[in-house]
Design a protein around this motif. Structure first.
Motif, mmCIF file in Angstrom:
data_model
loop_
_atom_site.group_PDB
_atom_site.id
_atom_site.type_symbol
_atom_site.label_atom_id
_atom_site.label_comp_id
_atom_site.label_asym_id
_atom_site.label_seq_id
_atom_site.Cartn_x
_atom_site.Cartn_y
_atom_site.Cartn_z
ATOM 1 N N VAL A 109 0.817 -1.222 0.000
ATOM 2 C CA VAL A 109 0.000 0.000 0.000
ATOM 3 C C VAL A 109 0.847 1.267 0.000
ATOM 4 O O VAL A 109 0.536 2.226 -0.700
ATOM 5 N N ILE A 110 1.944 1.297 0.770
ATOM 6 C CA ILE A 110 2.718 2.545 0.870
ATOM 7 C C ILE A 110 4.134 2.424 0.325
ATOM 8 O O ILE A 110 4.916 3.366 0.398
ATOM 9 N N LEU B 120 5.126 7.612 -0.381
ATOM 10 C CA LEU B 120 5.336 8.402 0.840
ATOM 11 C C LEU B 120 5.649 9.867 0.524
ATOM 12 O O LEU B 120 5.100 10.753 1.188
ATOM 13 N N PRO B 121 6.488 10.167 -0.478
ATOM 14 C CA PRO B 121 6.665 11.581 -0.827
ATOM 15 C C PRO B 121 5.370 12.256 -1.280
ATOM 16 O O PRO B 121 5.142 13.428 -0.969
ATOM 17 N N ILE B 122 4.506 11.527 -1.963
ATOM 18 C CA ILE B 122 3.219 12.096 -2.389
ATOM 19 C C ILE B 122 2.353 12.390 -1.170
ATOM 20 O O ILE B 122 1.769 13.470 -1.045
ATOM 21 N N ILE C 286 4.972 7.528 9.564
ATOM 22 C CA ILE C 286 5.685 8.352 8.586
ATOM 23 C C ILE C 286 6.625 9.320 9.301
ATOM 24 O O ILE C 286 7.782 9.481 8.900
ATOM 25 N N LEU C 287 6.157 9.950 10.366
ATOM 26 C CA LEU C 287 7.018 10.872 11.109
ATOM 27 C C LEU C 287 8.227 10.148 11.701
ATOM 28 O O LEU C 287 9.336 10.675 11.693
ATOM 29 N N ILE D 127 1.011 16.092 0.018
ATOM 30 C CA ILE D 127 -0.407 16.417 0.236
ATOM 31 C C ILE D 127 -0.622 16.876 1.679
ATOM 32 O O ILE D 127 -1.328 17.852 1.924
ATOM 33 N N CYS D 128 0.005 16.195 2.625
ATOM 34 C CA CYS D 128 -0.137 16.578 4.034
ATOM 35 C C CYS D 128 0.521 17.922 4.343
ATOM 36 O O CYS D 128 0.194 18.555 5.329
ATOM 37 N N ASN D 129 1.444 18.361 3.477
ATOM 38 C CA ASN D 129 2.070 19.674 3.628
ATOM 39 C C ASN D 129 1.310 20.770 2.889
ATOM 40 O O ASN D 129 1.817 21.880 2.745
#
Length: 121
Positions: free
Chosen positions: A28-29, A35-37, A103-104, A41-43
């Motif tokens: 999935v990831i 992960l960069p995508i 992720i963090l 998006i989260c940024n």
């Protein structure tokens, strides 16, 4: 977090089940771009070109393919606004946020790893 790891490691575990879970997660990831995508998006990057510009080296075709795959897996939501020109925005879902801590931690580990490798040279 160390206590949680000790707790998990102190009980008998199913290798088959753990391998399957790891493979599902990587499916999935995994890969070079997902992960960069998600991070982009989260940024705050919501539009296709914003996301594309924020990730050096990604091609338009690859971004399009990855966004479709991530939408299919419930990680992002694609919204099309009926305007002229048509506006398309992407946002992370609550499901995507469920692994935000992971992720963090990966970012933190990656920074520490880079320092360690640079210090060894």
């Amino acid at each position: 977090m160390k206590e949680e790891v000790k707790e998990i490691l102190s009980h008998p575990r199913s290798q088959t089940e753990e391998v399957q879970a790891l493979q599902d997660t990587i499916y999935v990831i995994g890969g070079k771009w997902k992960l960069p995508i998600i991070n982009s998006i989260c940024n705050g990057n919501k539009r296709f070109r914003e996301i594309e510009r924020s990730i050096p080296g990604i091609t338009t075709r690859m971004l399009s393919r990855e966004l479709k795959d991530m939408e299919m897996n419930g990680l992002i939501k694609r919204t099309v606004y009926d305007s002229s020109p048509v506006l398309v925005e992407y946002e992370s879902t609550e499901y995507c946020h469920s692994f935000g801590d992971i992720i963090l931690q990966m970012i933190k580990w990656g920074k520490a790893h880079r320092k360690k490798i640079k210090a060894g040279k």
